[in-house]
Design a protein around this motif. Structure first.
Motif, PDB file in Angstrom:
ATOM      1  N   LYS A 174       0.712  -1.185   0.004  1.00 23.18           N
ATOM      2  CA  LYS A 174       0.030   0.072  -0.035  1.00 23.18           C
ATOM      3  C   LYS A 174       0.756   1.233  -0.036  1.00 23.18           C
ATOM      4  O   LYS A 174       0.557   2.307  -0.514  1.00 23.18           O
ATOM      5  CB  LYS A 174      -1.005  -0.042   1.269  1.00 23.18           C
ATOM      6  N   TRP A 175       2.033   1.432   0.717  1.00 22.36           N
ATOM      7  CA  TRP A 175       2.686   2.811   0.748  1.00 22.36           C
ATOM      8  C   TRP A 175       3.252   2.959  -0.450  1.00 22.36           C
ATOM      9  O   TRP A 175       3.538   3.951  -0.791  1.00 22.36           O
ATOM     10  CB  TRP A 175       3.704   2.385   1.994  1.00 22.36           C
ATOM     11  N   HIS A 201       0.324   4.170  -2.668  1.00 18.60           N
ATOM     12  CA  HIS A 201       0.140   5.497  -2.033  1.00 18.60           C
ATOM     13  C   HIS A 201       1.078   6.759  -2.725  1.00 18.60           C
ATOM     14  O   HIS A 201       0.758   7.772  -3.071  1.00 18.60           O
ATOM     15  CB  HIS A 201      -0.206   5.807  -0.486  1.00 18.60           C
ATOM     16  N   PHE A 202       2.328   6.483  -2.387  1.00 18.14           N
ATOM     17  CA  PHE A 202       3.568   7.177  -2.922  1.00 18.14           C
ATOM     18  C   PHE A 202       3.391   7.557  -4.384  1.00 18.14           C
ATOM     19  O   PHE A 202       3.116   8.652  -4.761  1.00 18.14           O
ATOM     20  CB  PHE A 202       4.559   6.487  -2.647  1.00 18.14           C
ATOM     21  N   PHE A 206       1.594  10.786   5.374  1.00 23.83           N
ATOM     22  CA  PHE A 206       2.114   9.735   4.460  1.00 23.83           C
ATOM     23  C   PHE A 206       1.870   8.397   5.321  1.00 23.83           C
ATOM     24  O   PHE A 206       1.094   7.382   4.658  1.00 23.83           O
ATOM     25  CB  PHE A 206       3.580   9.586   4.208  1.00 23.83           C
ATOM     26  N   LEU A 207       2.187   8.147   6.512  1.00 22.05           N
ATOM     27  CA  LEU A 207       1.938   7.060   7.138  1.00 22.05           C
ATOM     28  C   LEU A 207       0.384   6.704   7.371  1.00 22.05           C
ATOM     29  O   LEU A 207       0.024   5.544   6.885  1.00 22.05           O
ATOM     30  CB  LEU A 207       2.442   6.834   8.425  1.00 22.05           C
ATOM     31  N   ALA A 219      -1.027   5.712   3.662  1.00 17.92           N
ATOM     32  CA  ALA A 219      -0.616   4.337   3.189  1.00 17.92           C
ATOM     33  C   ALA A 219      -1.457   3.424   3.708  1.00 17.92           C
ATOM     34  O   ALA A 219      -2.076   2.352   3.251  1.00 17.92           O
ATOM     35  CB  ALA A 219       0.926   3.999   3.502  1.00 17.92           C
ATOM     36  N   LYS A 220      -1.871   3.770   4.995  1.00 12.88           N
ATOM     37  CA  LYS A 220      -2.685   2.765   5.806  1.00 12.88           C
ATOM     38  C   LYS A 220      -3.791   2.673   5.334  1.00 12.88           C
ATOM     39  O   LYS A 220      -4.460   1.665   5.495  1.00 12.88           O
ATOM     40  CB  LYS A 220      -2.610   3.277   7.581  1.00 12.88           C
ATOM     41  N   TYR A 223      -5.012   3.709   2.231  1.00 16.27           N
ATOM     42  CA  TYR A 223      -5.014   3.703   0.724  1.00 16.27           C
ATOM     43  C   TYR A 223      -6.091   2.757   0.264  1.00 16.27           C
ATOM     44  O   TYR A 223      -5.975   1.509   0.458  1.00 16.27           O
ATOM     45  CB  TYR A 223      -3.638   3.647   0.501  1.00 16.27           C
TER      46      TYR A 223
END
Length: 190
Positions: A2-3, A6-7, A43-44, A47-48, A50
């Motif tokens: 996911k991260w 998301h990025f 961001f964190l 990502a969680k 997303y």
């Protein structure tokens, strides 16, 4: 992972906004747009939560009752009308939207185009940003002149297309700059 997705999503969005900002002459805003999305606070969480088809802030809000990432984001990014909320000083309306500088209304307009393109992908049409705006308009607390300009640009985009909307955006920014220079010179001579 996911991260990574998301990025990629937030970077694609940022690059799209940058392209539009450069096209209308908002160079500084192009570079600085949404940099807080890369901070750990945003961001964190992003990502969680997303999902790829909508903002992770909405998913966090559904899960927790609020979005900590959004609260952080709107307090650091002047292109969000929520940044400009303040106490009105009136008993009836506790909060009011303050008048936004034209350059931030324009960035908000460009941000809405980029967000719709990023999340809607091939389903995007030139009417998408206006429809998205109208879907939540009842909840907006925005200064009337800022709201009028945003709506004008969204309608031009929806009815006449992106090329005409960007041309009008450039014209609005040019008029605003001339007005600021005239005001500055007048104050200097007084």
């Amino acid at each position: 992972m996911k991260w990574i997705e998301h990025f990629q999503t937030i970077t694609q969005h940022k690059l799209t906004v940058m392209q539009y900002c450069f096209a209308v002459g908002l160079y500084r805003q192009a570079i600085l747009h949404d940099l807080s999305k890369y901070s750990p606070t945003e961001f964190l969480i992003g990502a969680k939560y997303y999902q790829g088809n909508r903002s992770p802030n909405n998913a966090e809000r559904e899960a927790k009752g609020y979005s900590s990432a959004w609260l952080h984001h709107k307090g650091r990014n002047k292109h969000h009308f929520e940044y400009w909320l303040d106490y009105s000083g009136k008993k009836d309306d506790v909060f009011a939207g303050m008048k936004m500088p034209v350059c931030y209304v324009v960035e908000m307009f460009l941000d809405r185009i980029a967000a719709c393109k990023t999340y809607q992908k091939q389903k995007y049409t030139q009417k998408s940003p206006l429809l998205y705006y109208e879907n939540s308009k009842a909840y907006h607390v925005m200064h009337p002149s800022s709201q009028k300009l945003l709506e004008k640009l969204l309608h031009i985009l929806a009815e006449q297309g992106e090329k005409k909307a960007l041309k009008k955006t450039k014209k609005v920014l040019k008029q605003d700059r001339k007005k600021k220079i005239k005001t500055f010179l007048k104050k200097k001579n007084d």
